[in-house]
Design a protein around this motif. Structure first.
Motif, PDB file in Angstrom:
ATOM      1  N   GLY A  28       0.769  -1.306  -0.127  1.00  0.00           N
ATOM      2  CA  GLY A  28      -0.211   0.149   0.019  1.00  0.00           C
ATOM      3  C   GLY A  28       0.917   1.224  -0.122  1.00  0.00           C
ATOM      4  O   GLY A  28       0.725   2.212  -0.690  1.00  0.00           O
ATOM      5  N   GLY A  29       1.938   1.154   0.724  1.00  0.00           N
ATOM      6  CA  GLY A  29       2.778   2.363   0.921  1.00  0.00           C
ATOM      7  C   GLY A  29       3.554   2.492  -0.658  1.00  0.00           C
ATOM      8  O   GLY A  29       3.816   3.722  -1.025  1.00  0.00           O
ATOM      9  N   ALA A  30       3.901   1.341  -0.995  1.00  0.00           N
ATOM     10  CA  ALA A  30       4.364   1.558  -2.483  1.00  0.00           C
ATOM     11  C   ALA A  30       3.580   2.285  -3.538  1.00  0.00           C
ATOM     12  O   ALA A  30       4.195   3.238  -4.498  1.00  0.00           O
ATOM     13  N   ILE A  31       2.379   1.573  -3.425  1.00  0.00           N
ATOM     14  CA  ILE A  31       1.315   2.260  -4.266  1.00  0.00           C
ATOM     15  C   ILE A  31       1.359   3.701  -4.241  1.00  0.00           C
ATOM     16  O   ILE A  31       1.036   4.556  -5.020  1.00  0.00           O
ATOM     17  N   VAL A  36       1.967   9.556  -5.693  1.00  0.00           N
ATOM     18  CA  VAL A  36       2.690  10.662  -5.346  1.00  0.00           C
ATOM     19  C   VAL A  36       3.640  11.199  -6.349  1.00  0.00           C
ATOM     20  O   VAL A  36       3.716  12.369  -6.838  1.00  0.00           O
ATOM     21  N   GLY A  37       4.651  10.232  -6.550  1.00  0.00           N
ATOM     22  CA  GLY A  37       5.779  10.310  -7.519  1.00  0.00           C
ATOM     23  C   GLY A  37       5.351  10.923  -8.669  1.00  0.00           C
ATOM     24  O   GLY A  37       5.850  11.447  -9.503  1.00  0.00           O
ATOM     25  N   SER A  38       4.229  10.165  -9.159  1.00  0.00           N
ATOM     26  CA  SER A  38       3.717  10.269 -10.612  1.00  0.00           C
ATOM     27  C   SER A  38       3.377  11.794 -10.794  1.00  0.00           C
ATOM     28  O   SER A  38       3.278  12.211 -11.948  1.00  0.00           O
ATOM     29  N   THR A  39       2.967  12.609  -9.798  1.00  0.00           N
ATOM     30  CA  THR A  39       2.669  13.981  -9.931  1.00  0.00           C
ATOM     31  C   THR A  39       3.674  14.954 -10.050  1.00  0.00           C
ATOM     32  O   THR A  39       3.535  16.027 -10.496  1.00  0.00           O
ATOM     33  N   ILE A  40       4.988  14.326  -9.862  1.00  0.00           N
ATOM     34  CA  ILE A  40       6.176  15.160  -9.894  1.00  0.00           C
ATOM     35  C   ILE A  40       7.086  15.046 -11.135  1.00  0.00           C
ATOM     36  O   ILE A  40       7.158  13.932 -11.706  1.00  0.00           O
ATOM     37  N   GLY A  41       7.506  16.291 -11.878  1.00  0.00           N
ATOM     38  CA  GLY A  41       8.283  16.143 -13.067  1.00  0.00           C
ATOM     39  C   GLY A  41       7.744  15.477 -14.333  1.00  0.00           C
ATOM     40  O   GLY A  41       6.375  15.348 -14.406  1.00  0.00           O
ATOM     41  N   VAL A  50       8.900   8.463  -9.728  1.00  0.00           N
ATOM     42  CA  VAL A  50       7.584   7.310  -9.506  1.00  0.00           C
ATOM     43  C   VAL A  50       8.519   6.334  -8.680  1.00  0.00           C
ATOM     44  O   VAL A  50       8.349   5.884  -7.635  1.00  0.00           O
ATOM     45  N   GLY A  51       9.904   6.043  -9.319  1.00  0.00           N
ATOM     46  CA  GLY A  51      10.805   5.146  -8.607  1.00  0.00           C
ATOM     47  C   GLY A  51      10.981   5.337  -7.180  1.00  0.00           C
ATOM     48  O   GLY A  51      10.997   4.783  -6.188  1.00  0.00           O
ATOM     49  N   ALA A  52      11.334   6.742  -6.936  1.00  0.00           N
ATOM     50  CA  ALA A  52      11.711   7.228  -5.541  1.00  0.00           C
ATOM     51  C   ALA A  52      10.342   6.878  -4.549  1.00  0.00           C
ATOM     52  O   ALA A  52      10.626   6.583  -3.644  1.00  0.00           O
ATOM     53  N   GLY A  57       7.605   5.058  -0.292  1.00  0.00           N
ATOM     54  CA  GLY A  57       6.365   4.551   0.109  1.00  0.00           C
ATOM     55  C   GLY A  57       6.546   3.247   0.700  1.00  0.00           C
ATOM     56  O   GLY A  57       5.811   2.944   1.792  1.00  0.00           O
ATOM     57  N   GLY A  58       7.000   2.214  -0.069  1.00  0.00           N
ATOM     58  CA  GLY A  58       7.241   1.039   0.681  1.00  0.00           C
ATOM     59  C   GLY A  58       8.045   0.729   1.726  1.00  0.00           C
ATOM     60  O   GLY A  58       7.527   0.270   2.939  1.00  0.00           O
TER      61      GLY A  58
END
Length: 68
Positions: A28-31, A36-41, A50-52, A57-58
């Motif tokens: 869940g944390g990874a998702i 959240v990462g997908s909204t950046i850059g 996204v990777g970070a 999150g995981g």
């Protein structure tokens, strides 16, 4: 209804429940982190974000749910 059940006193059941909660928190944390990462850059920066986000999150989800 599952929330109304009393906790099991069987150590094997407790271990399985803890393991499931641990995995669910990590995934869940990874998702959430990936979302959240997908909204950046944009472009390569977005892929890195996204990777970070997935990694962070995981890790955070794991630490919150697997600490005991």
């Amino acid at each position: 209804m599952a929330g109304c059940q009393s906790p099991s006193s069987d150590p094997q059941v407790q271990a399985k429940e803890h393991e499931f909660g641990c995995m669910a928190g990590t995934v869940g944390g990874a998702i959430v982190g990936g979302l959240v990462g997908s909204t950046i850059g944009a472009g390569t920066g977005n892929v890195l974000a996204v990777g970070a986000g997935i990694g962070a999150g995981g890790y955070i989800g794991n630490r919150l749910t697997c600490s005991s």
